[in-house]
Design an enzyme around this catalytic site. Structure first.
Site, PDB file in Angstrom:
ATOM      1  N   ASP A  30       0.872  -1.183   0.000  1.00 26.40           N
ATOM      2  CA  ASP A  30       0.000   0.000   0.000  1.00 26.40           C
ATOM      3  C   ASP A  30       0.901   1.223   0.000  1.00 26.40           C
ATOM      4  O   ASP A  30       2.002   1.190   0.567  1.00 26.40           O
ATOM      5  CB  ASP A  30      -0.905  -0.007   1.239  1.00 26.40           C
ATOM      6  CG  ASP A  30      -2.125   0.884   1.052  1.00 26.40           C
ATOM      7  OD1 ASP A  30      -3.227   0.344   0.860  1.00 26.40           O
ATOM      8  OD2 ASP A  30      -1.962   2.128   1.078  1.00 26.40           O
ATOM      9  N   LYS A  35      -0.129   3.139   7.238  1.00 25.64           N
ATOM     10  CA  LYS A  35      -0.897   1.889   7.223  1.00 25.64           C
ATOM     11  C   LYS A  35       0.043   0.683   7.260  1.00 25.64           C
ATOM     12  O   LYS A  35      -0.170  -0.272   8.012  1.00 25.64           O
ATOM     13  CB  LYS A  35      -1.729   1.860   5.929  1.00 25.64           C
ATOM     14  CG  LYS A  35      -2.992   1.060   6.015  1.00 25.64           C
ATOM     15  CD  LYS A  35      -3.604   0.917   4.646  1.00 25.64           C
ATOM     16  CE  LYS A  35      -4.916   1.622   4.536  1.00 25.64           C
ATOM     17  NZ  LYS A  35      -5.609   1.341   3.263  1.00 25.64           N
ATOM     18  N   GLU A 149     -14.610  -9.577  -6.197  1.00 25.54           N
ATOM     19  CA  GLU A 149     -14.778 -10.147  -4.850  1.00 25.54           C
ATOM     20  C   GLU A 149     -16.198  -9.895  -4.357  1.00 25.54           C
ATOM     21  O   GLU A 149     -16.842  -8.946  -4.777  1.00 25.54           O
ATOM     22  CB  GLU A 149     -13.725  -9.573  -3.902  1.00 25.54           C
ATOM     23  CG  GLU A 149     -13.765  -8.070  -3.712  1.00 25.54           C
ATOM     24  CD  GLU A 149     -14.897  -7.605  -2.859  1.00 25.54           C
ATOM     25  OE1 GLU A 149     -15.309  -8.406  -1.998  1.00 25.54           O
ATOM     26  OE2 GLU A 149     -15.386  -6.483  -3.053  1.00 25.54           O
ATOM     27  N   PHE A 150     -16.651 -10.796  -3.455  1.00 28.51           N
ATOM     28  CA  PHE A 150     -18.023 -10.700  -2.965  1.00 28.51           C
ATOM     29  C   PHE A 150     -18.062 -10.681  -1.444  1.00 28.51           C
ATOM     30  O   PHE A 150     -19.014 -11.156  -0.847  1.00 28.51           O
ATOM     31  CB  PHE A 150     -18.855 -11.864  -3.526  1.00 28.51           C
ATOM     32  CG  PHE A 150     -18.925 -11.854  -5.030  1.00 28.51           C
ATOM     33  CD1 PHE A 150     -19.840 -11.039  -5.670  1.00 28.51           C
ATOM     34  CD2 PHE A 150     -18.059 -12.612  -5.793  1.00 28.51           C
ATOM     35  CE1 PHE A 150     -19.896 -11.002  -7.060  1.00 28.51           C
ATOM     36  CE2 PHE A 150     -18.107 -12.580  -7.182  1.00 28.51           C
ATOM     37  CZ  PHE A 150     -19.032 -11.775  -7.814  1.00 28.51           C
ATOM     38  N   LYS A 202     -20.429  -8.660 -10.954  1.00 29.30           N
ATOM     39  CA  LYS A 202     -20.237  -7.928  -9.703  1.00 29.30           C
ATOM     40  C   LYS A 202     -21.250  -6.780  -9.552  1.00 29.30           C
ATOM     41  O   LYS A 202     -21.946  -6.670  -8.539  1.00 29.30           O
ATOM     42  CB  LYS A 202     -18.800  -7.379  -9.674  1.00 29.30           C
ATOM     43  CG  LYS A 202     -18.511  -6.404  -8.576  1.00 29.30           C
ATOM     44  CD  LYS A 202     -18.536  -7.066  -7.230  1.00 29.30           C
ATOM     45  CE  LYS A 202     -18.451  -6.021  -6.144  1.00 29.30           C
ATOM     46  NZ  LYS A 202     -18.162  -6.563  -4.849  1.00 29.30           N
ATOM     47  N   LEU A 248     -34.301  -8.701   2.967  1.00 30.02           N
ATOM     48  CA  LEU A 248     -35.668  -8.174   3.007  1.00 30.02           C
ATOM     49  C   LEU A 248     -35.912  -7.487   4.354  1.00 30.02           C
ATOM     50  O   LEU A 248     -37.039  -7.405   4.797  1.00 30.02           O
ATOM     51  CB  LEU A 248     -36.684  -9.304   2.798  1.00 30.02           C
ATOM     52  CG  LEU A 248     -36.886  -9.804   1.367  1.00 30.02           C
ATOM     53  CD1 LEU A 248     -37.954 -10.888   1.322  1.00 30.02           C
ATOM     54  CD2 LEU A 248     -37.269  -8.666   0.417  1.00 30.02           C
ATOM     55  N   ALA A 250     -36.427  -4.384   6.267  1.00 30.13           N
ATOM     56  CA  ALA A 250     -36.718  -2.958   6.035  1.00 30.13           C
ATOM     57  C   ALA A 250     -35.984  -2.127   7.078  1.00 30.13           C
ATOM     58  O   ALA A 250     -35.672  -2.603   8.167  1.00 30.13           O
ATOM     59  CB  ALA A 250     -38.218  -2.726   6.143  1.00 30.13           C
ATOM     60  N   CYS A 258     -20.072   0.089  -0.905  1.00 38.52           N
ATOM     61  CA  CYS A 258     -20.335  -0.753  -2.077  1.00 38.52           C
ATOM     62  C   CYS A 258     -21.662  -0.468  -2.769  1.00 38.52           C
ATOM     63  O   CYS A 258     -21.681  -0.083  -3.937  1.00 38.52           O
ATOM     64  CB  CYS A 258     -20.256  -2.211  -1.668  1.00 38.52           C
ATOM     65  SG  CYS A 258     -18.692  -2.594  -0.890  1.00 38.52           S
ATOM     66  N   LYS A 318     -23.542  -0.419   9.181  1.00 42.24           N
ATOM     67  CA  LYS A 318     -24.151  -1.679   9.629  1.00 42.24           C
ATOM     68  C   LYS A 318     -23.318  -2.163  10.809  1.00 42.24           C
ATOM     69  O   LYS A 318     -22.204  -1.649  11.039  1.00 42.24           O
ATOM     70  CB  LYS A 318     -24.189  -2.716   8.501  1.00 42.24           C
ATOM     71  CG  LYS A 318     -22.816  -3.194   8.049  1.00 42.24           C
ATOM     72  CD  LYS A 318     -22.960  -4.356   7.082  1.00 42.24           C
ATOM     73  CE  LYS A 318     -21.620  -4.965   6.748  1.00 42.24           C
ATOM     74  NZ  LYS A 318     -21.715  -6.120   5.885  1.00 42.24           N
TER      75      LYS A 318
HETATM   76  C1  UGA Z   1     -21.958  -5.686  -0.067  1.00 41.65           C
HETATM   77  C2  UGA Z   1     -22.395  -7.060  -0.621  1.00 41.65           C
HETATM   78  O1  UGA Z   1     -23.324  -7.674   0.281  1.00 41.65           O
HETATM   79  C3  UGA Z   1     -21.191  -7.983  -0.823  1.00 41.65           C
HETATM   80  O2  UGA Z   1     -21.623  -9.195  -1.416  1.00 41.65           O
HETATM   81  C4  UGA Z   1     -20.189  -7.275  -1.747  1.00 41.65           C
HETATM   82  O3  UGA Z   1     -19.031  -8.054  -1.980  1.00 41.65           O
HETATM   83  C5  UGA Z   1     -19.778  -5.963  -1.116  1.00 41.65           C
HETATM   84  O4  UGA Z   1     -20.950  -5.137  -0.935  1.00 41.65           O
HETATM   85  C6  UGA Z   1     -18.773  -5.288  -2.022  1.00 41.65           C
HETATM   86  O5  UGA Z   1     -19.137  -4.903  -3.127  1.00 41.65           O
HETATM   87  O6  UGA Z   1     -17.593  -5.215  -1.673  1.00 41.65           O
HETATM   88  P1  UGA Z   1     -21.359  -4.712   2.373  1.00 41.65           P
HETATM   89  O7  UGA Z   1     -21.453  -3.373   1.733  1.00 41.65           O
HETATM   90  O8  UGA Z   1     -20.197  -5.046   3.219  1.00 41.65           O
HETATM   91  O9  UGA Z   1     -21.420  -5.877   1.242  1.00 41.65           O
HETATM   92  O10 UGA Z   1     -22.637  -4.852   3.296  1.00 41.65           O
HETATM   93  P2  UGA Z   1     -24.065  -5.599   3.285  1.00 41.65           P
HETATM   94  O11 UGA Z   1     -24.095  -6.570   4.382  1.00 41.65           O
HETATM   95  O12 UGA Z   1     -24.438  -6.059   1.943  1.00 41.65           O
HETATM   96  O13 UGA Z   1     -25.027  -4.376   3.697  1.00 41.65           O
HETATM   97  C7  UGA Z   1     -25.124  -3.214   2.892  1.00 41.65           C
HETATM   98  C8  UGA Z   1     -26.185  -2.280   3.435  1.00 41.65           C
HETATM   99  O14 UGA Z   1     -27.483  -2.804   3.258  1.00 41.65           O
HETATM  100  C9  UGA Z   1     -26.063  -1.974   4.937  1.00 41.65           C
HETATM  101  O15 UGA Z   1     -26.227  -0.589   5.134  1.00 41.65           O
HETATM  102  C10 UGA Z   1     -27.214  -2.741   5.567  1.00 41.65           C
HETATM  103  O16 UGA Z   1     -27.709  -2.132   6.732  1.00 41.65           O
HETATM  104  C11 UGA Z   1     -28.243  -2.696   4.446  1.00 41.65           C
HETATM  105  N1  UGA Z   1     -29.225  -3.817   4.493  1.00 41.65           N
HETATM  106  C12 UGA Z   1     -28.835  -5.090   4.269  1.00 41.65           C
HETATM  107  C13 UGA Z   1     -30.563  -3.531   4.731  1.00 41.65           C
HETATM  108  O17 UGA Z   1     -30.962  -2.361   4.936  1.00 41.65           O
HETATM  109  N2  UGA Z   1     -31.468  -4.558   4.738  1.00 41.65           N
HETATM  110  C14 UGA Z   1     -31.117  -5.841   4.511  1.00 41.65           C
HETATM  111  O18 UGA Z   1     -32.001  -6.733   4.520  1.00 41.65           O
HETATM  112  C15 UGA Z   1     -29.747  -6.117   4.280  1.00 41.65           C
END
Ligand code: UGA
Length: 428
Positions: A30, A35, A149-150, A202, A248, A250, A258, A318
């Site tokens: 990096d 860091k 990546e996911f 992606k 799902l 709310a 992301c 989150k």
């Molecule tokens: C998301 C994707 O879930 C990953 O698969 C992906 O790899 C990643 O982006 C990325 O592109 O790097 P992430 O942003 O870490 O992951 O978080 P999530 O767990 O998906 O939550 C995203 C947002 O959706 C949060 O603010 C969460 O509070 C909200 N959320 C999630 C809801 O409001 N309701 C739900 O039912 C689920």
């Protein structure tokens, strides 16, 4: 194998640590000296379950090293991973400057044939453009592979060690074979496709999940009007396996690095290719409004917030992360401060990052209960376990006025403690 990972953010660091864990020799590079100094001392740049321990174990075993020298990292490796940031540009396009800089440096440093694996989320056509540059500018054979990546923040290590799928987008049989072997120990179905499809998988995945959230939030807003309960609706919908239960929930919408970026990115990529992504644009617009639902509900109770003290429970986008990027808390707290309210905020790990985003009349508290002391209302913005398990009776008892706006539907409507509390949640 000898690997180099460019970028020590969520994706780069997790990839580096997990690749070392399965036995590869990894140098993670990096450009931010602080860091790298911290990583060498075992201090992680992000709050992420399990990563510190796995990182130290692999450093001790001599399989993982951190450096600021891209040249050194590239020269010592057979495969170079690009895992740098692709933030949104001010016009909504994807800012590719870090990826471009990574390619520049690889071109300068390269000393043998290599495979370059792109993990950063990049517009469709990037693999092809990168391949063209290496073909033109490097005297060595470089094969570029798209491998999005996911991982989810908070469960990044688990996601990488046990993936649902590994997507490999390449035009080269040799490079596909090498990358496929590299990822085999993690398991998961390998989806081997052309690079354009890989890059689009992606964006299409993230935009679909984000749309699912905006869809249920729109249903939640309708539930409030017709007297339905969105949790019952989501449960009934989710039992249909074609719909599925996940994503799902709310609430006050999606944030983070992301979904907001990738939904916007997909709309912008589509526009550049003559397509109008109406559904994804709708999901973005719904989310922009939904993020302010708690503030709006509070304004219905207190049209004038001057002199009011508002507890804010949870700041990160989150639970399980210290990331506040595009978290609903930022816009909600800014609006409260602008209206003349004082804020008492609680978050177990996000305070440091939040302070860099928002300044003003904010008192940071050590617990959700403390944040509620003498508050006129509380907004629950992140469903941290500490917030879920808080002493609700004690917290509410210590409030000046008993107003609780629950943006994550944490508390059960039938909770007896909520009797005598003006309690508002989302879609219930
Ligand atoms: C998301 C994707 O879930 C990953 O698969 C992906 O790899 C990643 O982006 C990325 O592109 O790097 P992430 O942003 O870490 O992951 O978080 P999530 O767990 O998906 O939550 C995203 C947002 O959706 C949060 O603010 C969460 O509070 C909200 N959320 C999630 C809801 O409001 N309701 C739900 O039912 C689920």
């Amino acid at each position: 194998m000898n690997l180099c990972v460019l970028g020590a953010g969520y994706v780069g660091l997790t990839s580096a640590v997990c690749m070392a864990e399965i036995g590869n020799n990894v140098t993670c590079v990096d450009t931010v000296q602080e860091k790298i100094d911290n990583l060498n001392k075992g201090v992680m740049p992000v709050f992420e379950a399990g990563i510190g321990e796995m990182c130290r174990r692999n450093m001790d075993a001599g399989r993982l090293a951190f450096s600021t020298s891209i040249e050194e990292g590239v020269r010592g490796s057979d495969v170079v991973f690009i895992a740098v940031g692709t933030p949104p540009a001010p016009n909504g396009d994807v800012d590719m400057s870090q990826v471009d800089a990574a390619v520049d440096t690889i071109v300068r440093a390269i000393n043998a044939d290599k495979i370059v694996v792109n993990k950063s989320t990049v517009p469709v056509g990037t693999q092809a453009a990168m391949q063209k540059r290496f073909d033109a500018e490097s005297s060595y054979r470089v094969e570029v592979v798209s491998c999005p990546e996911f991982l989810q923040e908070g469960t990044a290590v688990k996601n990488m060690m046990h993936p649902d799928r590994v997507v490999i987008g390449s035009d080269s049989g040799h490079a596909t074979e090498v990358v496929s072997e590299l990822f085999k120990p993690f398991g998961g179905e390998q989806v081997i496709v052309d690079p354009q499809s890989s890059e689009l998988i992606k964006y299409a995945s993230n935009a679909f999940l984000a749309t699912k959230i905006s869809y249920i939030n729109e249903i939640a807003n309708l539930c409030e009007r017709v007297g339905a309960n969105v949790e019952h609706v989501a449960y009934g919908m989710g039992l249909d396996p074609r719909i599925g239960k996940q994503f799902l929930r709310a609430g006050i919408g999606f944030g983070g690095a992301c979904f907001p970026k990738d939904t916007q990115g997909l709309v912008s990529i589509a526009r550049q290719n003559g397509c109008d992504m109406k559904i994804v644009q709708g999901a973005i617009d719904i989310n922009t409004a939904q993020q302010m639902r708690c503030y709006e509900k509070l304004r219905d109770v207190y049209p004038d917030l001057r002199g009011k003290t508002i507890a804010v429970l949870g700041l990160t986008f989150k639970p399980g992360t210290d990331d506040v990027r595009l978290a609903p808390s930022i816009r909600n707290v800014k609006a409260l401060l602008q209206d003349g309210a004082s804020v008492r905020a609680y978050d177990p790990v996000g305070v440091g990052n939040f302070k860099r985003e928002v300044q003003g009349d904010i008192t940071y508290c050590d617990s959700p209960e403390q944040a509620c002391e003498n508050a006129d209302a509380a907004l629950l913005l992140t469903e941290w376990p500490q917030v879920r398990s808080m002493d609700l009776a004690g917290a509410v008892g210590a409030m000046r006025e008993k107003v609780l706006v629950d943006g994550r539907n944490v508390f059960a409507l039938e909770d007896t403690v909520l009797k005598g509390v003006r309690y508002y949640s989302i879609g219930r």
